[in-house]
Write an enzyme that holds these catalytic residues in place. Sequence first.
Site, PDB file in Angstrom:
ATOM      1  N   GLN A 196      48.331  57.268  52.356  1.00  0.00           N
ATOM      2  CA  GLN A 196      47.013  57.875  52.067  1.00  0.00           C
ATOM      3  C   GLN A 196      45.869  56.912  52.380  1.00  0.00           C
ATOM      4  O   GLN A 196      44.766  57.345  52.694  1.00  0.00           O
ATOM      5  CB  GLN A 196      46.930  58.298  50.593  1.00  0.00           C
ATOM      6  CG  GLN A 196      47.745  59.518  50.236  1.00  0.00           C
ATOM      7  CD  GLN A 196      49.128  59.150  49.750  1.00  0.00           C
ATOM      8  OE1 GLN A 196      49.701  58.133  50.140  1.00  0.00           O
ATOM      9  NE2 GLN A 196      49.696  59.994  48.903  1.00  0.00           N
ATOM     10  N   ASP A 237      45.181  59.610  38.095  1.00  0.00           N
ATOM     11  CA  ASP A 237      45.755  60.949  37.967  1.00  0.00           C
ATOM     12  C   ASP A 237      45.799  61.406  36.515  1.00  0.00           C
ATOM     13  O   ASP A 237      45.788  62.599  36.225  1.00  0.00           O
ATOM     14  CB  ASP A 237      47.159  60.990  38.570  1.00  0.00           C
ATOM     15  CG  ASP A 237      47.038  61.140  40.072  1.00  0.00           C
ATOM     16  OD1 ASP A 237      46.751  60.120  40.743  1.00  0.00           O
ATOM     17  OD2 ASP A 237      47.172  62.267  40.570  1.00  0.00           O
TER      18      ASP A 237
HETATM   19  O1  MRU Z   1      49.957  61.629  45.646  1.00  0.00           O
HETATM   20  P1  MRU Z   1      48.480  61.774  45.790  1.00  0.00           P
HETATM   21  O2  MRU Z   1      47.986  61.499  47.168  1.00  0.00           O
HETATM   22  O3  MRU Z   1      47.989  63.094  45.248  1.00  0.00           O
HETATM   23  O4  MRU Z   1      47.887  60.642  44.860  1.00  0.00           O
HETATM   24  C1  MRU Z   1      46.504  60.525  44.729  1.00  0.00           C
HETATM   25  C2  MRU Z   1      46.094  59.386  43.884  1.00  0.00           C
HETATM   26  O5  MRU Z   1      46.890  58.655  43.359  1.00  0.00           O
HETATM   27  C3  MRU Z   1      44.612  59.219  43.659  1.00  0.00           C
HETATM   28  O6  MRU Z   1      44.281  57.883  43.497  1.00  0.00           O
HETATM   29  C4  MRU Z   1      44.213  59.990  42.381  1.00  0.00           C
HETATM   30  O7  MRU Z   1      44.698  61.284  42.421  1.00  0.00           O
HETATM   31  C5  MRU Z   1      42.765  60.006  42.193  1.00  0.00           C
HETATM   32  S1  MRU Z   1      41.939  61.020  43.364  1.00  0.00           S
HETATM   33  C6  MRU Z   1      40.297  61.056  43.008  1.00  0.00           C
END
Ligand code: MRU
Length: 356
Positions: A196, A237
């Site tokens: 990501q 999260d």
């Molecule tokens: O697995 P993902 O890509 O959904 O994980 C996203 C994250 O860990 C982000 O840092 C978190 O959701 C915060 S987004 C504003």
Amino acid sequence: MKIKTLEWKKNQLILLDQTKLPLQEAYVTCTTYQDVATAIRTMVVRGAPAIGLAASFGMVLGAWQARARDSQSFCREMEKVARTLADTRPTAVNLIWAVERLQRVMNEQMPQGLTKVKQAMQREALRIQKEDIQANQNMGKLGQILVPDGSTILTHCNAGALATAGYGTALGVIRAAREAGKRIHVFVDETRPLLQGARLTAWELTRERIPCTLITDNMAGALMAQGKIHLAIVGADRIAANGDVANKIGTYSVAFLCHGHQIPFYVAAPTSTIDLFVKQGDAIPIEQRAEWEVNTLQGRRLAPRGMKAFNPAFDITPHRFIRAIITEKGIIQRPFQRNIKKIFFSQKETEGKSGP
Ligand code: MRU
């Protein structure tokens, strides 16, 4: 150009397909709640606030799909829709928060009849979208004060416009610092296994010409030892009542390294990410994802056939490693347990509700 992560158009949910970025800007159209559930599970849309928002439009699609003609059977159908959406990814509390918010509106509007219920649900989802952008902009305004002019910032995963309704949480703070005229440089952790950082954060920052450098996840410590990182900002999260934070796997390592090098480690998240029902981090459910995400890279096998892989999507950062939590309502300092409650209850009071 503005990033359109998610758009509600002609009763359809249009999602920018994040699995294809940065090589391709493709869109996925969801016409049913099942489409939305699949998009969340397969990470076409990802990031805690964005999946919450997608799920709320999933509830709207589910409501329009429902065949029920009376309120009781409608509620039964919607129970299934809510469960399907809420079960897609277990860690981000924003998902359950959004689904429950839509269910509340549904129950409140029931005496007005089903058409009015469905219209009210759609208005609520659009309200969540607007509120999220506003919250991110507030977070940015408040949080950028913590970013000194001339600093280098480490971020992990993607907590940007792509992970929210727009502007971003951690990247929102970075954007706001830049908008305030500060000279900054961002080090972007690539964020294995799904990259990501390399694919999404790098895409957002380069589009806006924010100076940035990509590093692999194991390079952060060396950079810190050389004094090349002044602060770290990540998203979340789920935040427990004591300030422990669940975020993308690898966040804990970054926080631990920051602690060892006495570098401030900040978390930026809307108050909808705070879960007062969860006392501490070890009670937050951690999503386990498929082994292929680890033993392959962009579709190519890395490890020998039959190799086992471990793939928790998130980890827990203990609150003692966190300097402050930036929310849209204010910057929460230590002691987190007390100050989180304070911010949460004053928010609830203004909404005329009581918290847990
Ligand atoms: O697995 P993902 O890509 O959904 O994980 C996203 C994250 O860990 C982000 O840092 C978190 O959701 C915060 S987004 C504003």
